[in-house]
Design a protein around this motif. Structure first.
Motif, short mmCIF file in Angstrom:
data_model
loop_
_atom_site.label_atom_id
_atom_site.label_comp_id
_atom_site.label_asym_id
_atom_site.label_seq_id
_atom_site.Cartn_x
_atom_site.Cartn_y
_atom_site.Cartn_z
N UNK A 1 0.78 -1.27 -0.05
CA UNK A 1 0.00 -0.26 0.00
C UNK A 1 0.76 1.18 0.08
N UNK A 2 2.07 1.33 0.75
CA UNK A 2 2.95 2.39 0.83
C UNK A 2 3.46 2.55 -0.43
N UNK A 3 3.80 1.49 -0.91
CA UNK A 3 4.54 1.61 -2.40
C UNK A 3 3.72 2.14 -3.46
N UNK A 4 2.61 1.64 -3.48
CA UNK A 4 1.56 1.97 -4.47
C UNK A 4 1.16 3.71 -4.37
N UNK A 5 1.21 4.05 -2.77
CA UNK A 5 1.06 5.35 -2.60
C UNK A 5 2.14 6.18 -3.24
N UNK A 6 3.50 5.64 -3.24
CA UNK A 6 4.53 6.19 -3.86
C UNK A 6 4.30 6.64 -5.38
N UNK A 7 3.63 5.90 -5.83
CA UNK A 7 3.17 6.20 -7.45
C UNK A 7 2.47 7.12 -7.49
N UNK B 1 1.22 13.10 -8.57
CA UNK B 1 0.47 14.11 -7.99
C UNK B 1 1.59 15.27 -8.02
N UNK B 2 2.75 14.94 -7.86
CA UNK B 2 3.76 15.90 -7.52
C UNK B 2 3.99 16.57 -8.78
N UNK B 3 3.82 16.21 -10.08
CA UNK B 3 3.87 16.72 -11.31
C UNK B 3 2.64 17.15 -11.90
N UNK B 4 1.63 16.96 -11.26
CA UNK B 4 0.14 17.41 -11.48
C UNK B 4 -0.35 16.45 -12.28
N UNK B 5 -0.14 15.21 -12.10
CA UNK B 5 -0.82 13.96 -12.82
C UNK B 5 -1.76 13.19 -11.92
N UNK C 1 6.57 12.09 -13.84
CA UNK C 1 5.98 11.62 -12.56
C UNK C 1 6.36 10.25 -12.46
N UNK C 2 6.66 9.46 -13.36
CA UNK C 2 7.31 8.00 -13.33
C UNK C 2 8.59 8.04 -12.88
N UNK C 3 9.27 9.05 -13.47
CA UNK C 3 10.72 9.22 -13.11
C UNK C 3 10.82 9.66 -11.45
N UNK C 4 9.91 10.61 -11.06
CA UNK C 4 9.87 10.71 -9.59
C UNK C 4 9.62 9.43 -8.79
#
Length: 349
Positions: free
Chosen positions: A251-257, A262-266, A317-320
């Motif tokens: 759950x934590x790992x999925x929330x990281x994605x 979200x950090x890049x506005x997606x 976002x994926x790179x983050x």
């Protein structure tokens, strides 16, 4: 000479994996607007990036606790902190070696057994059990994600496709669970038959293989492994705790994605993140260190198909996400390896 040859082969595989990863990264950036990717990365919310990093480290902590919980079922005297550091160090090996994730249990068990001076066979059985629980947790999270997507469809996602994926996943999960729970001895039988096949084929041209796969040695090894596996998984309460912590890790790992995008506005539906993150583990089995390149391409393509956002921003976002779940973990694992090495040398002195 044999040792030198093996070392050269190992370096060759590592170099080939890095070259393949570089080629995949090159293909990804050639197909995108690089300046738009860099602009999106530069505009990423630092607080959300930090939160994604914290969630990634929390996931590693949870999975290390799963391993610790199962190992304590084999030997309660094992130091918890050393197991967790050994887990991080073994994860470092998994992430930097080509096919590292495919041999993850063996790598983790080797590092922990060497550090704690325990028999590899016993540690391997317990680590295998813990990795199976982590895998089960990933399937459970993926099922939850699929159910969420099914109940709240978006972007014209075909219901029949989701139902088919859900059915296959559930059946596979139940089938694997039944085999592990009630027919674990079949694993030993399968190993013995495979050993016999290899001995009668490869063993004809290799004396070493012929001797190593002698029936009595194989049977003794499988019996010892299954005995240790049974000891590690014999307590229901311990299994429940270990499985719960493994699920929390996913759950934590999925929330990281979710947070990384979200950090890049997606923004993406949480259920989509719950499904995608475990599913992305499949591409880490490709011959690149930690799935470098293949994971970034796969996630970017999947998210772009179902989310109305520019591919360059999705890639950012994926790179983050990969920065905090791969590179940060590699750094943490490398530091854990250095710490364990330093303490071992200090003890020898």
């Amino acid at each position: 000479m044999a040792t030198v040859s093996k070392e050269r082969a190992g370096y060759g595989r590592l170099l080939a994996g890095l070259v393949l990863a570089a080629a995949l990264f090159g293909g990804l950036f050639v197909s995108l607007d690089v300046s738009a990717v860099l602009d999106a990365l530069g505009a990423a919310d630092p607080l959300l990036v930090a939160l994604a990093a914290a969630l990634s480290l929390l996931a590693q902590l949870c999975w290390s606790l799963t391993t610790t919980t199962i190992l304590e079922g084999v030997d309660g005297s094992l130091p918890r902190r050393r197991i967790q550091l050994g887990y991080l160090s073994g994860t470092f090996g998994k992430q930097v070696l080509p096919f590292g994730n495919a041999g993850g249990s063996a790598i983790l068990a080797y590092v922990i057994a060497e550090d704690l001076d325990r028999r590899f066979r016993d540690i391997f059985a317990a680590v295998t059990a813990s990795e199976l629980l982590v895998f089960a947790g990933s399937v459970g999270v993926a099922i939850a994600g699929l159910v969420s997507v099914l109940l709240s469809p978006y972007a014209a996602l075909p219901t029949s496709l989701v139902l088919g994926l859900l059915s296959v996943t559930v059946l596979g999960f139940v089938g694997c669970g039944a085999v592990i729970a009630y027919r674990i001895h079949l694993v030993g039988t399968a190993v013995e038959r495979m050993a016999w096949l290899l001995r009668t084929t490869v063993g004809r041209v290799s004396v070493r293989v012929h001797r190593s796969l002698a029936p009595e040695r194989v049977r003794s090894g499988t019996d010892s492994f299954l005995e240790a596996f049974g000891t590690a998984t014999g307590e229901t309460r311990r299994l429940v705790v270990a499985t719960t912590v493994a699920v929390l890790g996913w759950l934590a790992f999925s929330m990281a994605l979710y947070v990384g995008l979200l950090a890049v506005g997606v923004p993406i539906p949480l259920g989509f993140a719950l499904f995608l993150t475990p599913a992305a583990g499949v591409v880490t089995l490709l011959p690149t260190p930690g799935g470098l390149g293949s994971t970034e391409i796969g996630l970017t393509a999947a998210i772009t198909v179902f989310v109305a956002a520019p591919p360059a921003v999705v890639a950012a976002g994926v790179l983050v996400f990969r920065l905090v779940t791969y590179w940060l973990v590699v750094v943490a694992g490398g530091l854990a390896s250095l710490y364990l090495s330093a303490t071992v040398w200090h003890a020898l002195d």
